[in-house]
Design a protein around this motif. Structure first.
Motif, PDB file in Angstrom:
ATOM      1  N   PHE A  99       0.834  -1.212   0.000  1.00  0.00           N
ATOM      2  CA  PHE A  99       0.000   0.000   0.000  1.00  0.00           C
ATOM      3  C   PHE A  99       0.864   1.255   0.000  1.00  0.00           C
ATOM      4  O   PHE A  99       0.703   2.151  -0.842  1.00  0.00           O
ATOM      5  CB  PHE A  99      -0.919  -0.018   1.225  1.00  0.00           C
ATOM      6  N   PHE A 100       1.822   1.318   0.931  1.00  0.00           N
ATOM      7  CA  PHE A 100       2.630   2.530   1.044  1.00  0.00           C
ATOM      8  C   PHE A 100       3.691   2.620  -0.048  1.00  0.00           C
ATOM      9  O   PHE A 100       4.184   3.711  -0.347  1.00  0.00           O
ATOM     10  CB  PHE A 100       3.253   2.627   2.436  1.00  0.00           C
ATOM     11  N   GLY A 101       4.037   1.477  -0.643  1.00  0.00           N
ATOM     12  CA  GLY A 101       4.903   1.529  -1.816  1.00  0.00           C
ATOM     13  C   GLY A 101       4.216   2.261  -2.959  1.00  0.00           C
ATOM     14  O   GLY A 101       4.811   3.102  -3.639  1.00  0.00           O
ATOM     15  N   LEU A 102       2.926   1.964  -3.148  1.00  0.00           N
ATOM     16  CA  LEU A 102       2.145   2.662  -4.172  1.00  0.00           C
ATOM     17  C   LEU A 102       1.961   4.135  -3.818  1.00  0.00           C
ATOM     18  O   LEU A 102       2.037   5.013  -4.685  1.00  0.00           O
ATOM     19  CB  LEU A 102       0.769   1.993  -4.319  1.00  0.00           C
ATOM     20  N   VAL A 103       1.724   4.411  -2.540  1.00  0.00           N
ATOM     21  CA  VAL A 103       1.558   5.804  -2.094  1.00  0.00           C
ATOM     22  C   VAL A 103       2.810   6.607  -2.417  1.00  0.00           C
ATOM     23  O   VAL A 103       2.742   7.712  -2.979  1.00  0.00           O
ATOM     24  CB  VAL A 103       1.266   5.868  -0.578  1.00  0.00           C
ATOM     25  N   LEU A 104       3.979   6.059  -2.082  1.00  0.00           N
ATOM     26  CA  LEU A 104       5.236   6.769  -2.330  1.00  0.00           C
ATOM     27  C   LEU A 104       5.471   6.964  -3.818  1.00  0.00           C
ATOM     28  O   LEU A 104       5.886   8.045  -4.258  1.00  0.00           O
ATOM     29  CB  LEU A 104       6.401   5.989  -1.705  1.00  0.00           C
ATOM     30  N   LEU A 105       5.186   5.935  -4.598  1.00  0.00           N
ATOM     31  CA  LEU A 105       5.376   6.029  -6.048  1.00  0.00           C
ATOM     32  C   LEU A 105       4.517   7.139  -6.652  1.00  0.00           C
ATOM     33  O   LEU A 105       4.998   7.947  -7.458  1.00  0.00           O
ATOM     34  CB  LEU A 105       5.031   4.681  -6.701  1.00  0.00           C
ATOM     35  N   LEU A 106       3.258   7.198  -6.245  1.00  0.00           N
ATOM     36  CA  LEU A 106       2.334   8.191  -6.796  1.00  0.00           C
ATOM     37  C   LEU A 106       2.572   9.583  -6.222  1.00  0.00           C
ATOM     38  O   LEU A 106       2.359  10.589  -6.906  1.00  0.00           O
ATOM     39  CB  LEU A 106       0.882   7.763  -6.542  1.00  0.00           C
ATOM     40  N   ALA A 107       3.029   9.650  -4.961  1.00  0.00           N
ATOM     41  CA  ALA A 107       3.274  10.959  -4.345  1.00  0.00           C
ATOM     42  C   ALA A 107       4.524  11.614  -4.915  1.00  0.00           C
ATOM     43  O   ALA A 107       4.571  12.834  -5.101  1.00  0.00           O
ATOM     44  CB  ALA A 107       3.410  10.818  -2.833  1.00  0.00           C
ATOM     45  N   ILE A 108       5.555  10.818  -5.208  1.00  0.00           N
ATOM     46  CA  ILE A 108       6.796  11.374  -5.746  1.00  0.00           C
ATOM     47  C   ILE A 108       6.662  11.680  -7.228  1.00  0.00           C
ATOM     48  O   ILE A 108       7.179  12.681  -7.719  1.00  0.00           O
ATOM     49  CB  ILE A 108       7.966  10.392  -5.506  1.00  0.00           C
ATOM     50  N   ARG A 109       5.930  10.832  -7.936  1.00  0.00           N
ATOM     51  CA  ARG A 109       5.727  11.037  -9.370  1.00  0.00           C
ATOM     52  C   ARG A 109       4.226  11.096  -9.666  1.00  0.00           C
ATOM     53  O   ARG A 109       3.653  10.129 -10.167  1.00  0.00           O
ATOM     54  CB  ARG A 109       6.382   9.911 -10.180  1.00  0.00           C
ATOM     55  N   PRO A 110       3.587  12.214  -9.340  1.00  0.00           N
ATOM     56  CA  PRO A 110       2.144  12.325  -9.583  1.00  0.00           C
ATOM     57  C   PRO A 110       1.835  12.174 -11.064  1.00  0.00           C
ATOM     58  O   PRO A 110       2.573  12.621 -11.924  1.00  0.00           O
ATOM     59  CB  PRO A 110       1.821  13.756  -9.104  1.00  0.00           C
ATOM     60  N   SER A 111       0.744  11.543 -11.355  1.00  0.00           N
ATOM     61  CA  SER A 111       0.354  11.341 -12.754  1.00  0.00           C
ATOM     62  C   SER A 111      -1.151  11.456 -12.881  1.00  0.00           C
ATOM     63  O   SER A 111      -1.856  11.738 -11.921  1.00  0.00           O
ATOM     64  CB  SER A 111       0.814   9.956 -13.228  1.00  0.00           C
ATOM     65  N   GLY A 112      -1.654  11.205 -14.078  1.00  0.00           N
ATOM     66  CA  GLY A 112      -3.086  11.269 -14.320  1.00  0.00           C
ATOM     67  C   GLY A 112      -3.853  10.192 -13.590  1.00  0.00           C
ATOM     68  O   GLY A 112      -5.084  10.256 -13.522  1.00  0.00           O
ATOM     69  N   VAL A 113      -3.131   9.211 -13.040  1.00  0.00           N
ATOM     70  CA  VAL A 113      -3.807   8.128 -12.316  1.00  0.00           C
ATOM     71  C   VAL A 113      -4.630   8.685 -11.159  1.00  0.00           C
ATOM     72  O   VAL A 113      -5.766   8.270 -10.922  1.00  0.00           O
ATOM     73  CB  VAL A 113      -2.766   7.113 -11.788  1.00  0.00           C
TER      74      VAL A 113
END
Length: 433
Positions: free
Chosen positions: A128-142
């Motif tokens: 869960f937090f791996g995904l959070v970190l990935l999306l928080a550091i590299r925000p995208s249209g997701v």
């Protein structure tokens, strides 16, 4: 055409405001309150609604009134050091200490355990937090896709659940079996959502949205935000009221040994079967993920700016994610237990500043703010001491103490004492010069 555009803008901003306040974690409080209150569920819900949505909207309007839509604008008159300390505590509460870990704990208990009971919380948390970190550091249209499509889907499913529960109640609504202070517990549940604290951050986004749509004059901005707030408030009233009613239909028995998250799952399963649990799990997963990413991003940005860039956004996001990961494994009940005394201390301070914010331009001396906050803080600290079973004389005799608001009159007295220290000089203007 102009009227039609304004109506559409109000609706869009109102729904956006609704989406920001309606996190998946907020699902757990109204049903649990309804189950405990039984026949008094509507009274408990009203107190919850006022302490949650009502005060959050007041925070937004207060900051608009002040004219400085920032955290410093709300707390600045306490002085630089106290203001920074309070703002940092707010960020930590809606960040790694409480709110972010709660998103993972809520997802695990509502979405994962009911379907995969053998999954370990540490393993799930790492993913869960791996995904959070990935999306928080590299925000995208997701994130935009999740927010635009899954939030409405969540609301539609909830309304379907509420309608089915109204048509086919799980059981009779009975009086609370044990002594239950409905109003007080409703207010405390409203505090637990932390929406008042989040509103201090949300207001910046809402104001920017209104201005981007062409409402640049203060009067026009205020008008649009007030009307949009009413749209959000009505939507939240319906959803939260419906959830509290569903909880009340379980008051006859058979659900009292469940915690907040397990109760929502049990209600869903009772009304919609196993398929409903799957639907709830998917929606809660993505809703909580989106909330966690947004909180991680906003909190990391604030602390990075506070340190003038000495701590980079990326490093802070990593630190917050790791800390949140550890805390999330304490479980939702433990996190709520930890949050209660902290919020009991912090909320009165913020509420005093919100109220005084409406009179910002008429108050000439900072002592009024400072003394009002000190008096409110002392009483709140005594409330926390009393909650742990220690005898605190007269604390229960204060006006509004039964609503967990015994700090109100002392705060007023503190403000009046602070006014006596004023010599008519505009301290605030001097400090800002």
């Amino acid at each position: 055409m102009e009227t039609k555009k304004k109506t559409m803008d109000i609706l869009v901003i109102g729904l956006a405001l609704f989406a920001m306040f309606f996190g998946a974690g907020n699902l757990i409080f109204p049903p649990f309150l309804g189950m405990q209150a039984g026949e008094s569920w509507f009274t408990g819900f009203l107190c919850f609604f006022v302490a949650d949505v009502g005060l959050a909207l007041c925070a937004i309007l207060s900051m608009i009134r002040i004219g400085d839509v920032s955290m410093e604008g709300l707390t600045g008159r306490l002085g630089k050091v106290p203001s920074t300390m309070i703002n940092l505590l707010i960020v930590l509460c809606i960040g790694p200490f409480l709110a972010i870990p709660r998103t993972a704990a809520t997802t695990f208990e509502m979405a994962i355990l009911p379907l995969f009971p053998n999954v370990n919380s540490w393993v799930f948390g790492a993913i869960f937090f791996g995904l959070v970190l990935l999306l928080a550091i590299r925000p995208s249209g997701v994130i935009d896709i999740i927010g635009k499509f899954l939030t409405p889907l969540l609301v539609i499913c909830l309304l379907a659940l509420i309608f089915k529960g109204y048509q086919e109640p799980i059981g009779d609504i009975v009086p609370a079996v044990v002594e239950f202070h409905t109003a007080k517990e409703g207010i405390l549940a409203g505090y637990q959502t932390m929406d008042v604290l989040a509103a201090v951050v949300f207001v910046i986004i809402v104001i920017s949205s209104a201005k981007a749509k062409g409402y640049t004059e203060t009067k026009d901005t205020m008008s649009v935000i007030i009307k949009a707030s009413l749209v959000a408030a009505v939507a939240l009233f319906v959803v939260y009221g419906g959830l509290a009613f569903l909880g009340a239909t379980t008051s006859a028995g058979g659900f009292s040994d469940l915690n907040q998250t397990a109760l929502v799952v049990a209600i869903t399963k009772s009304l919609m079967g196993h398929a409903g649990v799957w639907i709830l799990a998917i929606i809660v997963l993505f809703a909580c993920l989106t909330t966690a990413v947004g909180l991680t991003s906003s909190c990391s940005s604030y602390v990075s700016e506070l340190t003038k860039g000495r701590l980079s956004y990326g490093k802070l996001a990593g630190i917050m994610v790791v800390f949140s990961y550890v805390v999330s494994n304490f479980g939702i009940s433990t996190i709520i237990g930890i949050a209660a005394p902290i919020l009991t201390l912090l909320y009165p301070v913020i509420l005093v500043m919100i109220v005084l914010g409406f009179f910002h331009h008429r108050i000439e001396n900072n002592r009024i703010h400072q003394f009002a906050v000190i008096f409110a803080l002392v009483i709140s600290a005594l409330d926390v001491v009393a909650s742990y079973g220690y005898a605190v004389p007269y604390i229960d005799m204060l006006p509004f103490a039964q609503f967990q608001c015994g700090w109100i009159v002392p705060a007023i007295i503190g403000g009046l004492i602070g006014k006596c220290f004023s010599k008519g000089d505009d301290v605030y203007a001097q400090e800002m010069a």
